[in-house]
Enzyme design. Structure first.
Site, short mmCIF file in Angstrom:
data_model
loop_
_atom_site.label_atom_id
_atom_site.label_comp_id
_atom_site.label_asym_id
_atom_site.label_seq_id
_atom_site.Cartn_x
_atom_site.Cartn_y
_atom_site.Cartn_z
N CYS A 113 32.24 18.98 -10.30
CA CYS A 113 30.97 19.71 -10.40
C CYS A 113 31.04 20.86 -11.41
O CYS A 113 30.01 21.34 -11.88
CB CYS A 113 30.58 20.27 -9.03
SG CYS A 113 30.53 18.99 -7.77
N HIS A 254 25.54 26.07 -8.84
CA HIS A 254 25.71 24.64 -8.58
C HIS A 254 24.90 24.28 -7.34
O HIS A 254 24.90 24.99 -6.35
CB HIS A 254 27.20 24.34 -8.36
CG HIS A 254 27.47 22.94 -7.89
ND1 HIS A 254 26.88 21.85 -8.46
CD2 HIS A 254 28.25 22.47 -6.88
CE1 HIS A 254 27.28 20.76 -7.83
NE2 HIS A 254 28.11 21.11 -6.87
N ASN A 284 22.93 16.83 -4.66
CA ASN A 284 24.08 17.32 -5.43
C ASN A 284 24.40 16.30 -6.51
O ASN A 284 24.80 15.18 -6.20
CB ASN A 284 25.26 17.51 -4.47
CG ASN A 284 26.53 18.01 -5.16
OD1 ASN A 284 26.64 17.98 -6.37
ND2 ASN A 284 27.48 18.45 -4.36
O1 UT7 Z 1 29.71 19.79 -4.92
C1 UT7 Z 1 31.08 20.00 -4.69
C2 UT7 Z 1 31.36 20.85 -3.54
N1 UT7 Z 1 30.78 20.34 -2.34
C3 UT7 Z 1 30.28 21.18 -1.48
O2 UT7 Z 1 30.27 22.35 -1.70
C4 UT7 Z 1 29.78 20.59 -0.18
C5 UT7 Z 1 30.23 21.43 0.94
N2 UT7 Z 1 29.94 20.94 2.26
C6 UT7 Z 1 28.70 20.79 2.80
O3 UT7 Z 1 27.70 20.90 2.15
C7 UT7 Z 1 28.64 20.60 4.30
O4 UT7 Z 1 29.91 20.81 4.84
C8 UT7 Z 1 28.13 19.20 4.75
C9 UT7 Z 1 26.64 19.08 4.47
C10 UT7 Z 1 28.88 18.11 4.06
C11 UT7 Z 1 28.33 19.05 6.26
O5 UT7 Z 1 27.67 20.10 6.93
P1 UT7 Z 1 28.44 20.99 8.01
O6 UT7 Z 1 27.45 21.92 8.52
O7 UT7 Z 1 29.65 21.56 7.36
O8 UT7 Z 1 28.81 19.93 9.11
P2 UT7 Z 1 30.22 19.59 9.76
O9 UT7 Z 1 31.00 18.72 8.86
O10 UT7 Z 1 30.85 20.85 10.28
O11 UT7 Z 1 29.76 18.75 11.01
C12 UT7 Z 1 28.99 19.33 12.08
C13 UT7 Z 1 28.46 18.21 12.95
C14 UT7 Z 1 29.56 17.20 13.34
O12 UT7 Z 1 29.26 16.72 14.66
P3 UT7 Z 1 30.00 17.31 15.94
O13 UT7 Z 1 31.46 17.07 15.72
O14 UT7 Z 1 29.65 18.77 15.98
O15 UT7 Z 1 29.41 16.53 17.06
C15 UT7 Z 1 29.38 16.08 12.37
O16 UT7 Z 1 29.85 14.85 12.82
O17 UT7 Z 1 27.49 17.44 12.23
C16 UT7 Z 1 27.87 16.06 12.21
N3 UT7 Z 1 27.41 15.48 10.96
C17 UT7 Z 1 26.20 14.92 10.81
N4 UT7 Z 1 25.19 14.73 11.70
C18 UT7 Z 1 24.09 14.13 11.23
C19 UT7 Z 1 28.07 15.43 9.77
N5 UT7 Z 1 27.29 14.82 8.85
C20 UT7 Z 1 26.13 14.50 9.49
C21 UT7 Z 1 24.96 13.86 9.06
N6 UT7 Z 1 23.96 13.70 9.97
N7 UT7 Z 1 24.78 13.42 7.81
#
Ligand code: UT7
Length: 330
Positions: A113, A254, A284
């Site tokens: 990125c 970004h 993204n």
């Molecule tokens: O561009 C390069 C750099 N990239 C970034 O900067 C991206 C950085 N990361 C993110 O944007 C976020 O971490 C994500 C959008 C990928 C994920 O969001 P999050 O708030 O960090 O979620 P998480 O991974 O902590 O997951 C929280 C919950 C989990 O469920 P439990 O374990 O709490 O029951 C996940 O399984 O959300 C669940 N989850 C989803 N639920 C519905 C993860 N992805 C999804 C989804 N839909 N797509």
């Protein structure tokens, strides 16, 4: 003599993939995606449209707006993690051919990125040293080609698109690329990785079966480092140029996740109206995200000649960077 961003252009593929479409593919919801990322739709290239095609469309716009002849471009730097071909030929060479420029120096860079900011740094040096006159810098991605649409942790974020800029020369300080910072830390290489198909895990039935040729991301860990790095980066580039956040006309981070942008913006005290946010409509787009955001601001009359832009980026590698750039398109 200064290196100067003479023009901007972008291309967005016409197909749209909405959160509601994704609800039918993985266990997710429009509500979750909007709340956790701010993304509503992303654009997806056609099957027969490759990264070089997206890049070519963006490049044509940037060259036209720079009011130069295509033959005046003497270098093409293309940042991507989704090249047309693995290893070779570079996508930059394919774009040169599509543009009809022969004998031009053309190469890809791999900084995920952060690729556009990294490329700006190279272009700046080439121009300031007198080595080149007009460097076409492109960030282009067909991320849909390397996205695992069975993995809800990644597929809801990424989209396709391209942005391009012509970096030329100016003797007016008010048109200068003021400063570019670019950095990396390979300690975190596993956080964002496409593990299969390279020399470490050459393509095999097993790599295919395990979906190793798709992007993998430790989202939450990446999120935390992104917020910290993006903030520190801005503090440092402003400090070393003797500037304050109020000196910046447009903060263009970004576009990874609205929550990341919002956190960094608030922490650094940039008003909302001076922060460019496009993540809702493009998702993204990795290396394309910043030039697409600049283009979006320009086309929506939210960016004017002479405005000081602060670009701020973060991505796989890990890599990060920031840049202070005057918008010099007339
Ligand atoms: O561009 C390069 C750099 N990239 C970034 O900067 C991206 C950085 N990361 C993110 O944007 C976020 O971490 C994500 C959008 C990928 C994920 O969001 P999050 O708030 O960090 O979620 P998480 O991974 O902590 O997951 C929280 C919950 C989990 O469920 P439990 O374990 O709490 O029951 C996940 O399984 O959300 C669940 N989850 C989803 N639920 C519905 C993860 N992805 C999804 C989804 N839909 N797509």
């Amino acid at each position: 003599m200064y290196a100067s961003l003479k023009s901007i252009g972008a291309y967005v593929p016409k197909n749209v993939l909405s959160n509601f479409d994704l609800e039918k593919m993985v266990d997710t919801s429009d509500e979750w995606i909007k709340k956790r990322t701010g993304i509503e739709i992303r654009h997806i290239a056609d099957k027969d449209e490759a990264t070089s095609d997206l890049a070519y469309e963006a490049a044509k716009v940037a060259i036209k707006r720079a009011k130069i002849d295509v033959k005046d471009v003497d270098c093409i730097i293309l940042a991507t993690i989704s090249p047309d071909y693995f290893c070779m030929p570079s996508t930059a060479c394919l774009v040169a051919e599509k543009l009809g420029i022969k004998g031009v120096m053309a190469f890809d860079i791999s900084a995920a990125c952060s690729g556009f900011v990294y490329s700006l740094s190279i272009a700046k040096s080439f121009i300031e040293s007198g080595l080149k006159n007009n460097v076409l810098v492109i960030g282009a991605e067909k991320l849909s080609a390397i996205t695992d649409y069975t993995d809800r942790g990644t597929c809801v974020i990424f989209g396709d698109g391209a942005g391009a800029a012509v970096i030329g020369r100016s003797d007016d300080k008010k048109e200068a690329i003021v400063d570019v910072m670019a950095a990396s830390d390979g300690k975190y290489s596993n956080l964002l990785i496409t593990p299969g198909g390279g020399s470490k895990y050459p393509a095999s039935e097993e790599t295919l079966k395990k979906h190793m040729h798709y992007m993998k991301m430790a989202g939450n860990e990446t999120f935390k480092i992104a917020v910290k790095t993006l903030t520190e980066d801005v503090i440092e580039i402003l400090r070393r140029n003797g500037l304050k956040s109020e000196d910046v006309d447009r903060f263009i981070p970004h576009q990874a996740n609205y929550r990341i942008i919002e956190y960094v913006r608030a922490k650094l005290d940039f008003p909302k109206e001076r922060t460019v946010v496009t993540v809702a409509k493009y998702g993204n787009t990795s290396a394309a995200s910043i030039p697409m955001a600049i283009n979006d601001a320009y086309e929506n009359n939210n960016l004017n000649y002479g405005d000081l832009m602060l670009l701020d980026t973060f991505g796989g590698g890990l890599t990060w960077g920031s840049a202070l750039v005057r918008f010099a398109q007339k």
